[in-house]
Design a protein around this motif. Structure first.
Motif, PDB file in Angstrom:
ATOM      1  N   ASP A  14     -15.481   3.435   1.362  1.00  0.00           N
ATOM      2  CA  ASP A  14     -14.680   2.744   1.099  1.00  0.00           C
ATOM      3  C   ASP A  14     -13.439   2.641  -0.038  1.00  0.00           C
ATOM      4  OD1 ASP A  14     -14.709   1.038   3.460  1.00  0.00           O
ATOM      5  OD2 ASP A  14     -15.452  -0.363   2.855  1.00  0.00           O
ATOM      6  N   LEU A  15     -15.055   2.993  -1.286  1.00  0.00           N
ATOM      7  CA  LEU A  15     -14.139   3.543  -2.860  1.00  0.00           C
ATOM      8  C   LEU A  15     -13.827   4.649  -2.995  1.00  0.00           C
ATOM      9  CD1 LEU A  15     -13.742   1.336  -4.865  1.00  0.00           C
ATOM     10  CD2 LEU A  15     -16.239   2.280  -5.939  1.00  0.00           C
ATOM     11  N   SER A  18     -10.482   5.264  -1.221  1.00  0.00           N
ATOM     12  CA  SER A  18      -9.880   4.829  -2.114  1.00  0.00           C
ATOM     13  C   SER A  18      -9.388   5.814  -2.983  1.00  0.00           C
ATOM     14  CB  SER A  18     -10.201   3.387  -2.017  1.00  0.00           C
ATOM     15  OG  SER A  18      -8.580   2.440  -2.553  1.00  0.00           O
ATOM     16  N   ARG A  19     -10.201   6.107  -3.790  1.00  0.00           N
ATOM     17  CA  ARG A  19     -10.064   6.820  -4.971  1.00  0.00           C
ATOM     18  C   ARG A  19      -9.058   8.514  -4.647  1.00  0.00           C
ATOM     19  NH1 ARG A  19     -15.414   6.583  -8.490  1.00  0.00           N
ATOM     20  NH2 ARG A  19     -15.401   4.111  -8.919  1.00  0.00           N
ATOM     21  N   ILE A  21      -7.736   8.559  -1.695  1.00  0.00           N
ATOM     22  CA  ILE A  21      -5.985   8.443  -1.622  1.00  0.00           C
ATOM     23  C   ILE A  21      -4.907   8.254  -2.927  1.00  0.00           C
ATOM     24  CG2 ILE A  21      -4.868   6.739  -0.290  1.00  0.00           C
ATOM     25  CD1 ILE A  21      -6.547   6.213   1.421  1.00  0.00           C
ATOM     26  N   ASP A  22      -5.483   7.655  -3.795  1.00  0.00           N
ATOM     27  CA  ASP A  22      -4.600   7.385  -4.626  1.00  0.00           C
ATOM     28  C   ASP A  22      -5.360   8.589  -6.045  1.00  0.00           C
ATOM     29  OD1 ASP A  22      -4.050   5.624  -4.014  1.00  0.00           O
ATOM     30  OD2 ASP A  22      -5.969   4.370  -5.285  1.00  0.00           O
ATOM     31  N   GLU A  24      -7.279   9.522  -7.686  1.00  0.00           N
ATOM     32  CA  GLU A  24      -8.522   9.345  -8.968  1.00  0.00           C
ATOM     33  C   GLU A  24      -9.840   9.523  -8.453  1.00  0.00           C
ATOM     34  OE1 GLU A  24      -7.219   7.059 -11.628  1.00  0.00           O
ATOM     35  OE2 GLU A  24      -5.131   5.911 -11.059  1.00  0.00           O
ATOM     36  N   ARG A  50      -6.057   6.246   6.455  1.00  0.00           N
ATOM     37  CA  ARG A  50      -5.824   5.447   5.795  1.00  0.00           C
ATOM     38  C   ARG A  50      -4.690   6.222   4.690  1.00  0.00           C
ATOM     39  NH1 ARG A  50     -12.181   3.078   3.842  1.00  0.00           N
ATOM     40  NH2 ARG A  50     -12.469   2.106   6.090  1.00  0.00           N
ATOM     41  N   ASP A  53      -2.079   4.965   6.503  1.00  0.00           N
ATOM     42  CA  ASP A  53      -1.752   3.770   6.069  1.00  0.00           C
ATOM     43  C   ASP A  53      -0.665   3.835   4.667  1.00  0.00           C
ATOM     44  OD1 ASP A  53      -2.688   3.167   8.491  1.00  0.00           O
ATOM     45  OD2 ASP A  53      -4.252   2.016   7.718  1.00  0.00           O
ATOM     46  N   SER A  54      -1.149   4.387   3.701  1.00  0.00           N
ATOM     47  CA  SER A  54      -1.108   4.143   2.271  1.00  0.00           C
ATOM     48  C   SER A  54       0.486   5.085   2.120  1.00  0.00           C
ATOM     49  CB  SER A  54      -2.081   4.629   1.644  1.00  0.00           C
ATOM     50  OG  SER A  54      -1.583   4.717   0.276  1.00  0.00           O
ATOM     51  N   ARG A  58       3.075   2.056   1.085  1.00  0.00           N
ATOM     52  CA  ARG A  58       4.290   2.762   0.155  1.00  0.00           C
ATOM     53  C   ARG A  58       6.083   3.438   0.714  1.00  0.00           C
ATOM     54  NH1 ARG A  58       3.398   8.025  -1.977  1.00  0.00           N
ATOM     55  NH2 ARG A  58       4.661   8.256  -0.594  1.00  0.00           N
TER      56      ARG A  58
ATOM     57  N   LEU B 136       2.987  -2.415   9.059  1.00  0.00           N
ATOM     58  CA  LEU B 136       2.487  -1.984   8.320  1.00  0.00           C
ATOM     59  C   LEU B 136       2.391  -3.225   7.430  1.00  0.00           C
ATOM     60  CD1 LEU B 136      -0.518   0.124   8.708  1.00  0.00           C
ATOM     61  CD2 LEU B 136       0.858   0.893   6.264  1.00  0.00           C
ATOM     62  N   ARG B 154      -0.016  -1.484  -6.218  1.00  0.00           N
ATOM     63  CA  ARG B 154      -0.687   0.801  -5.970  1.00  0.00           C
ATOM     64  C   ARG B 154       0.538   0.763  -5.124  1.00  0.00           C
ATOM     65  NH1 ARG B 154      -2.967   4.416  -8.931  1.00  0.00           N
ATOM     66  NH2 ARG B 154      -2.165   6.289  -7.387  1.00  0.00           N
ATOM     67  N   CYS B 155       1.052   0.716  -4.796  1.00  0.00           N
ATOM     68  CA  CYS B 155       2.406   1.067  -3.924  1.00  0.00           C
ATOM     69  C   CYS B 155       3.773   2.010  -4.985  1.00  0.00           C
ATOM     70  CB  CYS B 155       3.158   0.618  -2.423  1.00  0.00           C
ATOM     71  SG  CYS B 155       2.199  -0.027  -1.101  1.00  0.00           S
ATOM     72  N   TYR B 161      -4.325   2.116 -12.687  1.00  0.00           N
ATOM     73  CA  TYR B 161      -5.106   1.207 -12.129  1.00  0.00           C
ATOM     74  C   TYR B 161      -5.708   0.221 -13.270  1.00  0.00           C
ATOM     75  CZ  TYR B 161      -7.736   3.682  -7.446  1.00  0.00           C
ATOM     76  OH  TYR B 161      -8.257   4.619  -6.378  1.00  0.00           O
ATOM     77  N   ALA B 180      -9.677  -0.575  -2.587  1.00  0.00           N
ATOM     78  CA  ALA B 180     -10.806  -0.233  -1.657  1.00  0.00           C
ATOM     79  C   ALA B 180     -10.817  -1.272   0.279  1.00  0.00           C
ATOM     80  CB  ALA B 180     -12.288   0.148  -1.987  1.00  0.00           C
ATOM     81  N   ARG B 183      -7.862  -1.545   1.830  1.00  0.00           N
ATOM     82  CA  ARG B 183      -7.102  -1.112   2.871  1.00  0.00           C
ATOM     83  C   ARG B 183      -8.434  -0.625   4.176  1.00  0.00           C
ATOM     84  NH1 ARG B 183      -6.833   3.466  -2.599  1.00  0.00           N
ATOM     85  NH2 ARG B 183      -4.064   3.395  -2.397  1.00  0.00           N
ATOM     86  N   ARG B 187      -6.884  -0.642   8.015  1.00  0.00           N
ATOM     87  CA  ARG B 187      -7.281  -0.298   9.085  1.00  0.00           C
ATOM     88  C   ARG B 187      -7.716  -1.412   9.968  1.00  0.00           C
ATOM     89  NH1 ARG B 187      -5.194   2.958  12.259  1.00  0.00           N
ATOM     90  NH2 ARG B 187      -3.824   3.493  10.475  1.00  0.00           N
TER      91      ARG B 187
END
Lengths: 207, 200
Positions: A14-15, A18-19, A21-22, A24, A50, A53-54, A58, B136, B154-155, B161, B180, B183, B187
């Motif tokens: 997950d982490l 997530s990184r 996606i961002d 990072e 994901r 989704d992101s 947004r 969503l 974050r959007c 961060y 994390a 998300r 999902r």
């Protein structure tokens, strides 16, 4: 970048996703994810979903906050909040003034016209009673919490509290009639102008 | 970041002194993330911009009570939470502001035109994407507050961060973990919804 919890593979995945996606993720994060995905190819699909989704979220948040993110400070000056003893003393002054005024008025009225007073008093509505009368109109759906927009001391020692009341009303218009618009061509915001266009039929609340 | 913080603190100092321009500058610099937090915590039937106005008024009237300019973001977030809680307490549940172009009677609201029946494919695709995005967001708003708040922040694309961690007054690692997890939860919710709609 920070380290992921090493004891939970799901949390690590997950982490890392997530990184990524961002934007990072470090090169080491990318390598690690690719290594994991080589063993479990569905992780690529998970990452893609994901990411979608992101992006969608947004867009939705941007849409939902577009108007709100343009809200400016009130155009009128807002006086800094007073300390509570001062505020209370202001309210006490208002209360005392009102009570004193009421006592003086009642005494004067009794002295001048004792017989007529009870009848006249029964027709004197307080602001709250007036509002209550208005809120009972069939086209009023309800009122929202008042918003205090300004609090400031005035020269005679009292405190002026400015607040805005918001009332929700409804108007039913004929869909085939010409709608009242303002100078910009937008539907008018004047409730009276709208209500004047209401068909002359008895008000019927929505079922 | 440190330079930005220094600039912020100077503006905050001026704003605390009643400098109207500084107050305006401060509000404009922060109102986007303020809107995201309002969105995360507002009662669902109250408009975000109504609450934003209330937050703006409270910011100006209470800025003098801010002791530490470095704590401005968490301080402002607390104001937002209080405004949202206050709105939830005083809100009458029977009031629902329409957020759809159709009324309960299926009539179009004044000023909105009905889509032509043979709308072109790209328009329908756009509509489909918008609907998906709105759904969503609806799902995201059902997540527990500690997850939906960093997710919505974050959007706001410019927030890192670290900036989110300052606003939420949490370690960066916690923000990362919550994002994390959020998300994943989102999902999973969508997958469940797709399965249940497929079964229906």
């Amino acid at each position: 970048m920070t380290t992921a919890p090493m004891n939970d593979p799901e949390a690590i995945t997950d982490l890392l996703m997530s990184r990524i996606i961002d934007g990072e993720a470090s090169p080491a994060d990318h390598d690690r994810f690719e290594h994991m995905a080589a063993a479990e190819p569905t992780l690529w699909r998970q990452l893609a979903l994901r990411q979608v989704d992101s992006v969608q979220l947004r867009d939705a948040v941007t849409d939902a906050t577009r108007r709100a993110a343009a809200v400016d400070l009130p155009s009128r000056r807002v006086i800094p909040r007073m300390s509570w003893p001062l505020a209370l003393s202001g309210w006490a002054a208002v209360l005392i003034a009102l009570v004193s005024w009421g006592l003086v008025t009642m005494t004067e009225q009794r002295m001048i016209e004792p017989a007529a007073e009870p009848e006249r008093a029964s027709f004197r509505f307080t602001p709250e009673e007036h509002l209550s009368q208005y809120l009972s109109a069939p086209y009023v759906l309800g009122d929202m919490a008042p918003v205090v927009v300004d609090v400031k001391p005035v020269s005679d020692g009292r405190v002026a509290v400015h607040f805005v009341r918001r009332i929700e009303e409804i108007v039913f218009l004929d869909p085939f009639a010409e709608l009242p618009v303002d100078a910009d061509g937008q539907l008018t915001r004047d409730p009276k102008a709208l209500r004047d266009r209401e068909p002359a039929v008895p008000f019927r609340a929505p079922s | 970041m440190a330079q930005q913080q220094g600039t912020d603190e100077r503006v905050i100092e001026r704003a605390r002194g009643g400098d109207r321009r500084a107050q305006q500058e401060l509000w404009r610099a922060h109102r986007r993330w303020v809107a995201a937090i309002v969105l995360a915590h507002r009662p669902r039937s109250i408009e975000v911009d109504d609450l934003m106005q209330e937050v703006a008024v409270k910011l100006v009237s209470r800025i003098d009570s801010l002791r530490d300019p470095a704590a401005f973001r968490p301080w402002l977030r607390q104001i937002i939470l209080n405004v949202c809680r206050g709105a939830a307490r005083s809100h009458r549940p029977q009031l629902h502001l329409a957020d759809d172009s159709r009324t309960d009677h299926g009539q179009l609201e004044p000023g909105r035109a009905a889509a032509p029946p043979a709308a072109d494919l790209s328009a329908r695709e756009t509509l489909g994407r918008q609907e998906a995005a709105e759904r969503l967001l609806e799902q995201a708003l059902t997540l527990p507050p500690e997850y939906r708040e960093p997710l919505l922040l974050r959007c706001m694309r410019s927030l890192t961060y670290q900036q989110i961690s300052i606003i939420l007054d949490l370690p960066v690692t916690t923000v990362e973990t919550r994002l994390a997890r959020a998300r994943r939860m989102l999902r999973e919710e969508i997958d469940e919804q797709i399965i249940s709609e497929g079964c229906a």
